[in-house]
Design a protein around this motif. Structure first.
Motif, mmCIF file in Angstrom:
data_model
loop_
_atom_site.group_PDB
_atom_site.id
_atom_site.type_symbol
_atom_site.label_atom_id
_atom_site.label_comp_id
_atom_site.label_asym_id
_atom_site.label_seq_id
_atom_site.Cartn_x
_atom_site.Cartn_y
_atom_site.Cartn_z
ATOM 1 N N TYR A 161 -29.599 -32.974 -56.233
ATOM 2 C CA TYR A 161 -30.822 -32.951 -55.434
ATOM 3 C C TYR A 161 -31.143 -33.310 -54.199
ATOM 4 C CZ TYR A 161 -32.254 -32.585 -60.500
ATOM 5 O OH TYR A 161 -32.466 -32.236 -61.806
ATOM 6 N N ASP A 162 -30.253 -34.403 -53.581
ATOM 7 C CA ASP A 162 -30.158 -34.503 -52.491
ATOM 8 C C ASP A 162 -29.814 -33.228 -51.606
ATOM 9 O OD1 ASP A 162 -31.028 -37.048 -52.510
ATOM 10 O OD2 ASP A 162 -29.170 -37.847 -52.594
ATOM 11 N N GLN A 163 -28.648 -32.681 -51.767
ATOM 12 C CA GLN A 163 -28.286 -31.401 -51.305
ATOM 13 C C GLN A 163 -29.280 -30.363 -51.308
ATOM 14 O OE1 GLN A 163 -23.703 -32.079 -52.980
ATOM 15 N NE2 GLN A 163 -24.140 -30.030 -52.121
ATOM 16 N N GLY A 164 -29.721 -30.286 -52.561
ATOM 17 C CA GLY A 164 -30.739 -29.123 -52.677
ATOM 18 C C GLY A 164 -31.833 -29.188 -51.983
ATOM 19 N N ILE A 165 -32.428 -30.476 -51.714
ATOM 20 C CA ILE A 165 -33.520 -31.011 -50.907
ATOM 21 C C ILE A 165 -33.278 -30.094 -49.300
ATOM 22 C CG2 ILE A 165 -35.013 -32.532 -49.934
ATOM 23 C CD1 ILE A 165 -34.852 -33.941 -52.685
ATOM 24 N N THR A 166 -32.212 -30.710 -48.857
ATOM 25 C CA THR A 166 -31.605 -30.287 -47.587
ATOM 26 C C THR A 166 -31.655 -28.893 -47.429
ATOM 27 O OG1 THR A 166 -30.479 -32.590 -47.262
ATOM 28 C CG2 THR A 166 -29.826 -30.684 -45.665
ATOM 29 N N SER A 167 -30.938 -28.236 -48.240
ATOM 30 C CA SER A 167 -30.769 -26.880 -48.215
ATOM 31 C C SER A 167 -32.052 -25.877 -48.291
ATOM 32 C CB SER A 167 -29.892 -26.515 -49.491
ATOM 33 O OG SER A 167 -28.402 -26.831 -49.140
ATOM 34 N N LEU A 188 -38.075 -27.047 -54.380
ATOM 35 C CA LEU A 188 -38.221 -28.227 -53.481
ATOM 36 C C LEU A 188 -39.138 -29.317 -54.127
ATOM 37 C CD1 LEU A 188 -37.384 -29.584 -50.895
ATOM 38 C CD2 LEU A 188 -39.327 -28.497 -49.767
ATOM 39 N N GLY A 189 -40.388 -28.893 -54.741
ATOM 40 C CA GLY A 189 -41.292 -29.708 -55.550
ATOM 41 C C GLY A 189 -40.490 -30.106 -56.707
ATOM 42 N N ASP A 190 -39.806 -29.516 -57.385
ATOM 43 C CA ASP A 190 -39.078 -29.825 -58.718
ATOM 44 C C ASP A 190 -38.080 -31.093 -58.281
ATOM 45 O OD1 ASP A 190 -40.635 -28.179 -60.211
ATOM 46 O OD2 ASP A 190 -38.954 -26.573 -60.436
ATOM 47 N N ALA A 191 -37.317 -30.733 -57.240
ATOM 48 C CA ALA A 191 -36.127 -31.537 -56.751
ATOM 49 C C ALA A 191 -36.772 -32.934 -56.251
ATOM 50 C CB ALA A 191 -35.535 -31.243 -55.456
ATOM 51 N N ALA A 194 -37.816 -34.633 -59.505
ATOM 52 C CA ALA A 194 -36.707 -35.198 -60.072
ATOM 53 C C ALA A 194 -35.865 -36.647 -59.454
ATOM 54 C CB ALA A 194 -35.271 -34.163 -60.300
ATOM 55 N N GLN A 195 -36.587 -36.704 -58.106
ATOM 56 C CA GLN A 195 -35.987 -37.965 -57.511
ATOM 57 C C GLN A 195 -37.059 -38.992 -57.708
ATOM 58 O OE1 GLN A 195 -32.725 -37.652 -57.085
ATOM 59 N NE2 GLN A 195 -32.548 -37.512 -54.745
ATOM 60 N N GLY A 196 -38.245 -38.754 -58.291
ATOM 61 C CA GLY A 196 -39.351 -39.673 -58.340
ATOM 62 C C GLY A 196 -40.202 -39.767 -57.037
ATOM 63 N N GLU A 197 -40.092 -38.779 -56.374
ATOM 64 C CA GLU A 197 -40.660 -38.888 -55.106
ATOM 65 C C GLU A 197 -42.106 -37.832 -55.334
ATOM 66 O OE1 GLU A 197 -38.293 -38.000 -51.412
ATOM 67 O OE2 GLU A 197 -36.519 -38.765 -52.581
ATOM 68 N N LEU A 198 -43.051 -38.395 -55.900
ATOM 69 C CA LEU A 198 -44.151 -37.581 -56.415
ATOM 70 C C LEU A 198 -45.196 -36.842 -55.239
ATOM 71 C CD1 LEU A 198 -45.548 -39.406 -59.563
ATOM 72 C CD2 LEU A 198 -43.738 -37.714 -59.382
ATOM 73 N N GLU A 199 -45.297 -37.566 -54.288
ATOM 74 C CA GLU A 199 -46.190 -37.077 -53.107
ATOM 75 C C GLU A 199 -45.602 -36.137 -52.517
ATOM 76 O OE1 GLU A 199 -49.499 -37.927 -52.573
ATOM 77 O OE2 GLU A 199 -49.168 -39.283 -54.265
ATOM 78 N N TYR A 220 -48.845 -25.965 -59.427
ATOM 79 C CA TYR A 220 -50.027 -26.517 -59.358
ATOM 80 C C TYR A 220 -50.463 -27.181 -60.723
ATOM 81 C CZ TYR A 220 -55.220 -26.672 -58.332
ATOM 82 O OH TYR A 220 -56.377 -27.121 -57.783
ATOM 83 N N PHE A 221 -49.800 -26.743 -61.670
ATOM 84 C CA PHE A 221 -50.008 -27.290 -62.903
ATOM 85 C C PHE A 221 -49.048 -28.514 -63.067
ATOM 86 C CE2 PHE A 221 -52.726 -23.801 -63.786
ATOM 87 C CZ PHE A 221 -53.513 -24.390 -64.629
ATOM 88 N N LYS A 222 -47.975 -28.611 -62.553
ATOM 89 C CA LYS A 222 -46.931 -29.580 -62.380
ATOM 90 C C LYS A 222 -47.529 -30.782 -61.826
ATOM 91 C CE LYS A 222 -42.514 -27.035 -63.145
ATOM 92 N NZ LYS A 222 -41.394 -26.796 -62.625
ATOM 93 N N SER A 223 -48.121 -30.300 -60.646
ATOM 94 C CA SER A 223 -48.974 -31.587 -59.910
ATOM 95 C C SER A 223 -49.979 -32.121 -60.654
ATOM 96 C CB SER A 223 -49.604 -30.912 -58.507
ATOM 97 O OG SER A 223 -48.498 -30.484 -57.682
ATOM 98 N N GLY A 224 -50.657 -31.329 -61.552
ATOM 99 C CA GLY A 224 -51.747 -32.036 -62.492
ATOM 100 C C GLY A 224 -51.114 -32.790 -63.453
ATOM 101 N N LYS A 225 -49.935 -32.333 -63.941
ATOM 102 C CA LYS A 225 -49.113 -33.383 -64.789
ATOM 103 C C LYS A 225 -48.799 -34.516 -64.272
ATOM 104 C CE LYS A 225 -45.311 -33.276 -68.038
ATOM 105 N NZ LYS A 225 -44.160 -32.478 -68.617
#
Length: 316
Positions: A161-167, A188-191, A194-199, A220-225
Motif C-alpha cells: 500500500y505504501d508503494q501503491g499510494i506513491t505510484s 488510491l482511496g482503497d489504499a 486499507a491503511q486506516g487513513e479514512l479522511e 461514493y458508497f465506500k465513503s458512506g460505509k
C-alpha cells in the motif's frame, strides 16, 4: 468490399465478403492472406473470439512465412486472452519476440499484453516485474502510460500500500487526462482505507469524476460505509441525501434510499423507517434499471417480525 464493410463495422458482412473472395479467387491469390486475416479481425471485432481464433490459426497454417503471419500470431494471443485462456495467451505472446524479432512495435505490444494476461490471471507479482521491465526498455513507448498504471495497480493488488499510494498519486498527477485516472483515484482511496487513513481515502474517492459512473459510485458508497462504521450518522445522512438529489437516475439510487431508511431505524424511528422503505419500493420497485432494489426489500424485511415477516416474504 471487405474493407468497406470493416470501415462500416458490419462484421458479419465483412466475414461473408471474405469467404466470397476466397471462394472465387482461392487462397493463392495475391491478396488472399490479407483477406483471410481481415476475416479474423471481423470476427474478433464482433466478439466471436472462437471464430476469430480459428481464422487466425488457419492464416498461420496457410501462410506461416507470409506478411500477415506476425499479426495473425499476435491476434491469436488477444483472442485467447479474451477467451480467458490466460496460460495459452501468455505462451503465444512470449513466442512473438522469438518468431518475429524484427517487428519491434509488435514485440512491444506482445510484451505488454503478456503482462496484462498475468494481471487478469491475478498473478500480480509477475505482471509487476514484466511491466517494470517494459517501462525500463521503452520509457516513452506506446504503452508507457498503460504500463505505469498497471505497475501501480499491481502494487495495490499485492497489498504494497505504501508503494501503491506513491505510484497512484504520481500517476494521477502526471496523467490527469488518462482513461485510467478515475480508476487510479478509486484505488488510491482503497489504499488509504486499507491503511486506516479514512479522511484521505474519502478525499480520493470524492475526486473521482461523476462521468466515470462505476468508479464514482463505488467510491461514493465506500465513503458512506466509512461514515457508518465511524458512527458519523449525521454526515452519513447528508452524504446519501446528496446522492439521492444529485443522481436520481442512478441504478444505485435504491441502495442510497436503503441507507437513509436504515438511519431512521437506527435512531429508533421504526415507523419512519418502514414508511421510507415502502415509499422507495412504491417508486422504484418495478424499475428494472434500478439493480439495487433488493437492498430495500431485505432492509424492509428486517423491520417486521413473526406473521408479518412471513406475510411479507410471501408477497415478494
Amino acid at each position: 468490399l471487405v474493407q468497406c464493410w470493416m470501415q462500416e463495422s458490419r462484421w458479419d458482412r465483412a466475414a461473408a465478403s471474405s469467404d466470397r473472395y476466397l471462394k472465387r479467387f482461392g487462397y493463392e491469390a495475391k491478396s488472399s492472406a490479407t483477406v483471410l486475416f481481415m476475416k479474423g479481425q471481423a470476427w474478433q471485432s464482433a466478439r466471436n473470439y472462437d471464430a476469430a481464433l480459428e481464422v487466425f490459426d488457419d492464416c498461420l497454417e496457410r501462410y506461416p512465412k507470409g506478411e500477415m503471419a506476425s499479426n495473425a500470431s499476435f491476434m491469436r494471443g488477444l483472442c485467447l486472452l479474451q477467451l480467458d485462456r490466460y496460460p495459452e495467451a501468455i505462451q503465444v505472446f512470449r513466442g512473438v519476440p522469438v518468431a518475429f524479432p524484427d517487428k519491434l512495435a509488435l514485440v512491444e505490444s506482445a510484451k505488454y499484453w503478456e503482462g496484462m494476461a498475468y494481471s487478469f490471471a491475478s498473478e500480480h507479482e509477475r505482471c509487476l516485474t514484466l511491466m517494470q521491465g517494459l517501462l525500463k526498455k521503452h520509457p516513452h513507448g506506446y504503452y508507457h502510460v498503460d504500463a505505469t498504471f498497471r505497475i501501480a495497480f499491481s502494487e495495490h493488488a499485492l497489498a504494497l500500500y505504501d508503494q501503491g499510494i506513491t505510484s497512484l498519486t504520481a500517476f494521477i498527477k502526471n496523467h490527469v487526462d488518462s482513461s485510467y485516472a478515475d480508476e487510479a483515484k478509486l484505488l488510491l482511496g482503497d489504499a488509504y482505507f486499507a491503511q486506516g487513513e479514512l479522511e484521505d481515502g474519502m478525499a480520493a474517492y470524492a475526486s473521482v469524476s461523476p462521468e466515470s459512473t462505476r468508479f464514482f459510485e463505488e467510491g461514493y458508497f465506500k465513503s458512506g460505509k466509512a461514515l457508518k462504521l465511524s458512527e458519523r450518522y449525521e454526515d452519513m445522512a447528508g452524504h446519501y441525501q446528496n446522492f439521492v438529489e444529485a443522481y436520481p437516475k442512478s441504478a444505485r439510487l435504491p441502495e442510497a434510499l436503503h441507507h437513509l431508511a436504515w438511519l431512521k431505524q437506527h435512531a429508533g424511528d421504526l415507523e419512519g423507517a418502514r414508511l421510507a422503505y415502502w415509499k422507495a419500493l412504491d417508486e422504484y420497485g418495478d424499475d428494472a434499471e434500478k439493480s439495487t432494489v433488493l437492498d430495500l426489500i431485505l432492509g424492509l424485511h428486517k423491520l417486521y417480525d413473526g406473521d408479518d415477516r412471513e406475510t411479507l416474504s410471501k408477497a415478494w
